[in-house]
Enzyme design. Structure first.
Site, short mmCIF file in Angstrom:
data_model
loop_
_atom_site.label_atom_id
_atom_site.label_comp_id
_atom_site.label_asym_id
_atom_site.label_seq_id
_atom_site.Cartn_x
_atom_site.Cartn_y
_atom_site.Cartn_z
CB ALA A 7 -0.15 0.97 6.67
CG MET A 8 5.54 2.62 8.62
SD MET A 8 6.90 2.42 9.58
CE MET A 8 7.74 4.10 9.43
N GLY A 10 6.57 5.81 3.78
CA GLY A 10 7.72 6.65 3.49
C GLY A 10 7.19 7.97 3.59
N GLY A 11 6.22 8.38 3.73
CA GLY A 11 5.65 9.76 3.67
C GLY A 11 5.80 10.38 5.12
CB VAL A 12 5.09 14.01 6.15
CG1 VAL A 12 5.31 14.73 7.42
CG2 VAL A 12 6.17 14.31 5.09
CG ASP A 13 0.42 12.58 6.29
OD1 ASP A 13 0.83 13.73 6.82
OD2 ASP A 13 -0.32 12.66 5.06
CG MET A 33 0.96 -2.52 1.94
SD MET A 33 -0.79 -2.35 1.57
CE MET A 33 -0.70 -0.67 1.04
CB CYS A 102 -6.02 0.71 -2.28
SG CYS A 102 -4.68 0.10 -1.48
CB CYS A 198 0.20 4.10 -5.65
SG CYS A 198 -0.58 2.41 -5.50
#
Length: 360
Positions: A7-8, A10-13, A33, A102, A198
């Site tokens: 599950a991406m 767009g963050g670093v983790d 998502m 979520c 979010c």
């Protein structure tokens, strides 16, 4: 070769998690998502996982890692399971945690189903937490980095979900992950942390509710502990337990919100000592290492994400509810929030706070 969807956001983790999975030999697919509601104006803030830049950053990382990347439209599911829940809870004078819902209904359920549909064996995320198997059951533990541990948000996961989930960051600290991202040449290595809710781009949940769901905000009385009206409120959703600022009244001493009375549409205020509770009743219980408890059990209970676990005792009060009694009274026990139980780094489970109580 096992296939996993990461599950991406767009963050670093999640970006580094994708890289680590590939290094471990998995066939990795990126999944982002699309959940942001059409009736809100989307933001391009870098610290929001639902922003336009989040999708762009996820795609860039996927391209750099040479892995497929898909964007899944889960707006309807997110509206139904998370936003509607969020609105309903506030309308009832409760303070929900939409991230917990979520995880339960969207990321590790709806998105997980998408992963299975395209042939994946697992879903993975950039959460700082750990999954192990012990005595025939999957268990959840805190991540190595105490400052980033996210196990509180994951207590809702069931055995099936845990058995098909991977947390590649369980043995890393945030600093190590940022260093790894820089080493990999990810432009997002110093990207800001995702903050707040979010689907509320300006971080103003009251504005979100008043603009999109004005019907839930009805004027009503502000009452003191004796039942005397000392002011007027403009909707229970504007308040939360322990709140001091923004009440618009003066009583000659500090006052705080001590209760949100949904039945009478009233905000109850009182002195600071009235904000403390000896215990709580929790509902919607989920246990992880075992199916249920029998008798009284000593645990550490955490009543909100940004607090610390404290010593407490739990026992069933009804078939579907749990009584939690603190060793020392706790401040601002808030209906709608999650209470999560631990034994050291082991997550026992948790539930939703229904109400607090005092022992006279």
């Amino acid at each position: 070769m096992k296939k996993v969807m990461i599950a991406m956001s767009g963050g670093v983790d999640s970006s580094v998690a994708a890289a680590l999975l590939k290094e471990e030999g998995y066939e990795v697919i990126g999944g982002t998502m699309h959940i942001f509601p059409d009736y809100e104006e989307a933001t391009d803030r870098e610290d929001h996982c639902c922003s336009y830049s989040a999708v762009r950053d996820a795609k860039r990382v996927a391209q750099k890692l040479d892995i497929p990347h898909f964007v899944f439209n889960l707006q309807d599911e997110f509206q139904d399971k998370v936003i509607d829940y969020f609105v309903d809870e506030y309308s009832r004078g409760r303070t929900p945690n939409p991230c917990v819902m979520c995880n339960k209904e969207i990321k590790f359920e709806a998105l997980h189903r998408k992963a299975i549909e395209i042939g994946c064996d697992y879903i993975a995320s950039g959460h700082y937490a750990k999954i192990e198997k012990e005595n025939g059951r999957y268990i959840l533990k805190k991540g190595l980095d105490e400052n980033k541990d996210q196990s509180y948000m994951l207590y809702v996961l069931n055995q099936e979900q845990l058995s098909q989930t991977l947390f590649p960051l369980s043995e890393y600290t945030k600093d190590e992950i940022r260093a790894k991202a820089k080493e990999l040449g990810f432009e997002i290595h110093d990207k800001a942390e995702s903050q707040e809710i979010c689907f509320v781009p300006d971080d103003d949940y009251v504005r979100f509710l008043d603009t999109n769901y004005p019907e839930i905000s009805k004027d009503g009385p502000i009452l003191d502990s004796e039942g005397n009206q000392v002011g007027t409120h403009h909707g229970l959703s504007h308040y939360t337990i322990g709140q001091r600022r923004g009440l618009g009244i003066s009583m000659g001493y500090p006052i705080y919100v001590t209760e949100l009375d949904y039945e009478n549409n009233a905000v109850i205020v009182g002195k600071d000592d009235a904000v403390f509770s000896d215990g709580l009743i929790a509902e919607d219980i989920n246990f992880i290492p075992f199916a249920d408890i029998d008798g009284r059990m000593e645990v550490e209970a955490q009543i909100r994400y940004n607090s610390y676990p404290v010593k407490a005792y739990i026992e069933k009060s009804t078939e579907n509810e749990l009584r939690v009694e603190f060793e020392e009274a706790q401040r601002a026990v808030t209906p709608g929030q999650s209470v999560v139980f631990y034994l050291d780094d082991l997550v026992l489970g948790g539930g939703i706070i229904k109400k607090s109580f005092k022992i006279s």
